[in-house]
Design a protein around this motif. Structure first.
Motif, PDB file in Angstrom:
ATOM      1  N   ALA A  33       5.270   0.632   0.334  1.00  0.00           N
ATOM      2  CA  ALA A  33       6.510   0.041   0.163  1.00  0.00           C
ATOM      3  C   ALA A  33       7.503   0.816  -0.536  1.00  0.00           C
ATOM      4  O   ALA A  33       8.680   1.182   0.063  1.00  0.00           O
ATOM      5  CB  ALA A  33       6.598  -1.438  -0.381  1.00  0.00           C
ATOM      6  N   ALA A  34       7.073   1.600  -1.341  1.00  0.00           N
ATOM      7  CA  ALA A  34       7.894   2.606  -2.240  1.00  0.00           C
ATOM      8  C   ALA A  34       8.179   3.803  -1.224  1.00  0.00           C
ATOM      9  O   ALA A  34       9.277   4.199  -1.284  1.00  0.00           O
ATOM     10  CB  ALA A  34       7.012   2.959  -3.386  1.00  0.00           C
ATOM     11  N   GLU A  35       7.251   3.943  -0.582  1.00  0.00           N
ATOM     12  CA  GLU A  35       7.748   5.384   0.332  1.00  0.00           C
ATOM     13  C   GLU A  35       8.560   4.742   1.422  1.00  0.00           C
ATOM     14  O   GLU A  35       9.374   5.876   1.931  1.00  0.00           O
ATOM     15  CB  GLU A  35       6.293   5.899   1.175  1.00  0.00           C
ATOM     16  CG  GLU A  35       6.527   7.051   1.899  1.00  0.00           C
ATOM     17  CD  GLU A  35       5.163   7.483   2.472  1.00  0.00           C
ATOM     18  OE1 GLU A  35       5.020   8.544   3.349  1.00  0.00           O
ATOM     19  OE2 GLU A  35       3.808   6.719   2.196  1.00  0.00           O
ATOM     20  N   ALA A  36       8.377   3.606   1.852  1.00  0.00           N
ATOM     21  CA  ALA A  36       9.567   3.200   3.160  1.00  0.00           C
ATOM     22  C   ALA A  36      10.856   3.214   2.580  1.00  0.00           C
ATOM     23  O   ALA A  36      11.814   3.453   3.009  1.00  0.00           O
ATOM     24  CB  ALA A  36       8.790   2.006   3.526  1.00  0.00           C
ATOM     25  N   LEU A  37      10.975   2.590   1.410  1.00  0.00           N
ATOM     26  CA  LEU A  37      12.302   2.163   0.823  1.00  0.00           C
ATOM     27  C   LEU A  37      11.803   2.451  -0.788  1.00  0.00           C
ATOM     28  O   LEU A  37      12.020   1.492  -1.514  1.00  0.00           O
ATOM     29  CB  LEU A  37      12.620   0.773   1.116  1.00  0.00           C
ATOM     30  CG  LEU A  37      14.339   0.679   0.953  1.00  0.00           C
ATOM     31  CD1 LEU A  37      14.963   1.447   2.086  1.00  0.00           C
ATOM     32  CD2 LEU A  37      14.667  -0.894   1.100  1.00  0.00           C
ATOM     33  N   PRO A  38      12.060   3.702  -1.189  1.00  0.00           N
ATOM     34  CA  PRO A  38      11.992   4.163  -2.752  1.00  0.00           C
ATOM     35  C   PRO A  38      12.768   3.591  -3.592  1.00  0.00           C
ATOM     36  O   PRO A  38      12.261   2.998  -4.555  1.00  0.00           O
ATOM     37  CB  PRO A  38      12.059   5.417  -2.524  1.00  0.00           C
ATOM     38  CG  PRO A  38      12.916   5.883  -1.439  1.00  0.00           C
ATOM     39  CD  PRO A  38      12.647   4.982  -0.414  1.00  0.00           C
ATOM     40  N   ALA A  39      14.061   3.440  -3.303  1.00  0.00           N
ATOM     41  CA  ALA A  39      14.774   2.778  -4.363  1.00  0.00           C
ATOM     42  C   ALA A  39      16.060   2.234  -3.786  1.00  0.00           C
ATOM     43  O   ALA A  39      16.449   2.406  -2.394  1.00  0.00           O
ATOM     44  CB  ALA A  39      15.167   3.911  -5.447  1.00  0.00           C
ATOM     45  N   CYS A  40      16.667   1.233  -4.198  1.00  0.00           N
ATOM     46  CA  CYS A  40      17.750   0.302  -3.612  1.00  0.00           C
ATOM     47  C   CYS A  40      19.064   0.849  -4.563  1.00  0.00           C
ATOM     48  O   CYS A  40      19.147   0.587  -5.900  1.00  0.00           O
ATOM     49  CB  CYS A  40      17.517  -1.196  -3.807  1.00  0.00           C
ATOM     50  SG  CYS A  40      18.754  -2.039  -2.667  1.00  0.00           S
ATOM     51  N   PRO A  41      20.184   1.201  -4.078  1.00  0.00           N
ATOM     52  CA  PRO A  41      21.268   1.395  -4.560  1.00  0.00           C
ATOM     53  C   PRO A  41      21.783   0.167  -5.591  1.00  0.00           C
ATOM     54  O   PRO A  41      21.586  -1.034  -5.404  1.00  0.00           O
ATOM     55  CB  PRO A  41      22.422   1.582  -3.524  1.00  0.00           C
ATOM     56  CG  PRO A  41      21.536   1.993  -2.605  1.00  0.00           C
ATOM     57  CD  PRO A  41      20.182   1.251  -2.569  1.00  0.00           C
ATOM     58  N   PHE A  42      22.369   0.517  -6.730  1.00  0.00           N
ATOM     59  CA  PHE A  42      23.053  -0.418  -7.672  1.00  0.00           C
ATOM     60  C   PHE A  42      23.804  -1.438  -7.013  1.00  0.00           C
ATOM     61  O   PHE A  42      24.610  -1.029  -6.226  1.00  0.00           O
ATOM     62  CB  PHE A  42      23.565   0.240  -9.063  1.00  0.00           C
ATOM     63  CG  PHE A  42      23.783  -0.694  -9.794  1.00  0.00           C
ATOM     64  CD1 PHE A  42      23.024  -1.345 -10.994  1.00  0.00           C
ATOM     65  CD2 PHE A  42      25.388  -1.190 -10.196  1.00  0.00           C
ATOM     66  CE1 PHE A  42      23.422  -2.237 -11.524  1.00  0.00           C
ATOM     67  CE2 PHE A  42      25.741  -1.922 -10.969  1.00  0.00           C
ATOM     68  CZ  PHE A  42      24.757  -2.745 -11.708  1.00  0.00           C
ATOM     69  N   SER A  43      23.725  -2.669  -7.231  1.00  0.00           N
ATOM     70  CA  SER A  43      24.224  -3.942  -6.782  1.00  0.00           C
ATOM     71  C   SER A  43      24.373  -4.029  -5.332  1.00  0.00           C
ATOM     72  O   SER A  43      24.863  -5.141  -4.590  1.00  0.00           O
ATOM     73  CB  SER A  43      25.796  -3.592  -7.061  1.00  0.00           C
ATOM     74  OG  SER A  43      26.036  -3.758  -8.456  1.00  0.00           O
ATOM     75  N   CYS A  44      23.477  -3.189  -4.649  1.00  0.00           N
ATOM     76  CA  CYS A  44      23.381  -3.534  -3.231  1.00  0.00           C
ATOM     77  C   CYS A  44      21.963  -4.341  -2.697  1.00  0.00           C
ATOM     78  O   CYS A  44      21.107  -4.404  -3.702  1.00  0.00           O
ATOM     79  CB  CYS A  44      23.187  -2.204  -2.436  1.00  0.00           C
ATOM     80  SG  CYS A  44      24.741  -1.081  -2.480  1.00  0.00           S
ATOM     81  N   THR A  45      22.031  -4.785  -1.584  1.00  0.00           N
ATOM     82  CA  THR A  45      20.702  -5.696  -1.218  1.00  0.00           C
ATOM     83  C   THR A  45      19.989  -4.846  -0.289  1.00  0.00           C
ATOM     84  O   THR A  45      20.392  -4.214   0.944  1.00  0.00           O
ATOM     85  CB  THR A  45      21.328  -6.999  -0.589  1.00  0.00           C
ATOM     86  OG1 THR A  45      22.283  -7.646  -1.555  1.00  0.00           O
ATOM     87  CG2 THR A  45      20.087  -7.716  -0.404  1.00  0.00           C
ATOM     88  N   CYS A  46      18.666  -4.751  -0.450  1.00  0.00           N
ATOM     89  CA  CYS A  46      17.831  -3.903   0.561  1.00  0.00           C
ATOM     90  C   CYS A  46      16.669  -4.538   0.902  1.00  0.00           C
ATOM     91  O   CYS A  46      16.296  -5.818   0.481  1.00  0.00           O
ATOM     92  CB  CYS A  46      17.064  -2.756  -0.262  1.00  0.00           C
ATOM     93  SG  CYS A  46      18.536  -1.420  -1.080  1.00  0.00           S
ATOM     94  N   ASP A  47      16.584  -4.772   2.417  1.00  0.00           N
ATOM     95  CA  ASP A  47      15.481  -5.203   2.999  1.00  0.00           C
ATOM     96  C   ASP A  47      14.264  -4.257   3.401  1.00  0.00           C
ATOM     97  O   ASP A  47      14.731  -3.308   4.612  1.00  0.00           O
ATOM     98  CB  ASP A  47      15.953  -5.941   4.229  1.00  0.00           C
ATOM     99  CG  ASP A  47      15.090  -6.797   4.840  1.00  0.00           C
ATOM    100  OD1 ASP A  47      13.692  -6.723   4.830  1.00  0.00           O
ATOM    101  OD2 ASP A  47      15.353  -7.455   5.822  1.00  0.00           O
TER     102      ASP A  47
END
Length: 370
Positions: A32-46
């Motif tokens: 999961a970390a490799e697929a989406l390592p980090a989410c920008p601040f205040s944004c919503t990530c799926d």
């Protein structure tokens, strides 16, 4: 009663199972970390759909820490007024980009240069007034493009040359007055075109685009209403309904301009003009007339519907004429055979011409033959 040694064996078995579960959990977390390592601040990530939603946050710049594996990036309803050329440099996997409802007025030439997998681009409701012809050349998989509700007054030639897969294009609510058919001819896969709510001037400049629209509709393309604003005689009428004969004066103007150019005598044209001679000291000589060859006019496009209608009408008229000729020939043959039969009967009864009864029978024969 438990057998001796059963307690340690059970504890060993539980420890092994716990270790396996821990390894699986760590592996899933690493994936999961490799697929989406980090989410920008205040944004919503799926993490499943690889979507990053940063809409409605009042952003003035694109977040720099958008994950490289992102496939959908939503930046609508923000305060973006400009984009740097490197705004999406690391997003080569991006497929959908939504920049609607912002304040963008100019897009750098290479802002979408790394988006080779982009299939949908939304630029609706911005302040874009001009586009660079190479803006979309690096997105050959683009299928849906929305440029509606902007300030576009014209489209540069070659803007859609690298978009063979484009299926839907929206140019609604801009400031477009005319379009060049050469800009749209590369769009072989286009199925939906929206050009309504523009101040169209239905004059000679829009004649070629009207011919392209007829071809587009003939091959099954969908188009919204293209209402004329000028001239006053055509205001409110759909451009596709305006008959082609309304543009006959365009051909007359072209013929007059070409004939006016031919009436002026001048030296023969040459393809390669000689180099100008060095000026000699003394009074300045009079300028010589130009010998450059005039450019040839492009052939006027042919209306497909009009050509097909002309062929059908000509075929029907020729068929009717042929049928009439066959009927006339048959009637002539029948009439000739009846007259020949009548003359034969008349010759047989010539000796009886003095007999009144015979004369009476002859009149009956003639009436029956007639």
């Amino acid at each position: 009663m438990l057998a001796p040694g059963s307690g340690p064996e059970r504890r060993t078995r539980l420890a092994l199972q716990w270790r396996q579960i821990s390894w699986l959990t760590c592996w899933a977390a690493l994936c999961a970390a490799e697929a989406l390592p980090a989410c920008p601040f205040s944004c919503t990530c799926d993490g499943r759909s690889l979507e990053v939603d940063c809409s409605g946050l009042g952003l003035t710049t694109v977040p720099p820490d958008v994950p490289a594996a992102t496939r959908t990036l939503l930046l609508l309803n923000n305060r973006l007024s400009s984009l740097p050329s490197w705004a999406f440099a690391n997003l080569s996997s991006l497929q959908r980009l939504d920049l609607s409802n912002n304040f963008l007025d100019q897009l750098p030439r290479s802002v979408f240069g790394d988006l080779a997998n982009l299939t949908e681009l939304q630029l609706r409701n911005n302040s874009i007034r001009a586009l660079d012809r190479d803006l979309l050349q690096h997105s050959p998989r683009l299928r849906h493009l929305d440029l509606s509700i902007n300030g576009l007054a014209q489209l540069p030639p070659g803007l859609f040359d690298g978009l063979p897969a484009l299926r839907s294009l929206s140019l609604r609510a801009n400031r477009l007055q005319s379009l060049d058919r050469l800009t749209f001819e590369p769009l072989a896969s286009l199925q939906l075109l929206q050009v309504g709510d523009n101040p169209w001037e239905c004059d000679c400049n829009l004649r070629d685009f009207k011919h392209w629209l007829e071809w587009f509709s003939y091959r099954g393309g969908r188009l919204d209403q293209l209402a004329c604003t000028l001239p006053k005689e055509l205001r409110g009428r759909d451009m596709r309904v305006v008959p082609v004969e309304m543009f006959d004066y365009c051909s007359q103007l072209e013929d007059q301009s070409s004939s006016a150019g031919l009436d002026v005598p001048g030296p023969p044209c040459t393809k390669a003009s000689p180099e100008p001679a060095k000026p000699k000291p003394g009074p300045e000589p009079e300028p010589e007339p130009s010998t450059a060859c005039p450019q040839k006019q492009r052939p006027r496009p042919v209306s497909v519907r009009r050509a097909v209608g002309t062929v059908i009408i000509a075929g029907v008229v020729c068929g009717i004429v042929c049928i009439m000729m066959v009927v006339a020939a048959a009637y002539g043959c029948i009439y000739a055979s009846l007259m020949a039969k009548y003359h034969r009967e008349l010759k047989k009864r010539q000796p009886l011409m003095g007999d009144p009864e015979g004369e009476h029978e002859d009149q009956k024969q003639v009436s029956s033959v007639a």
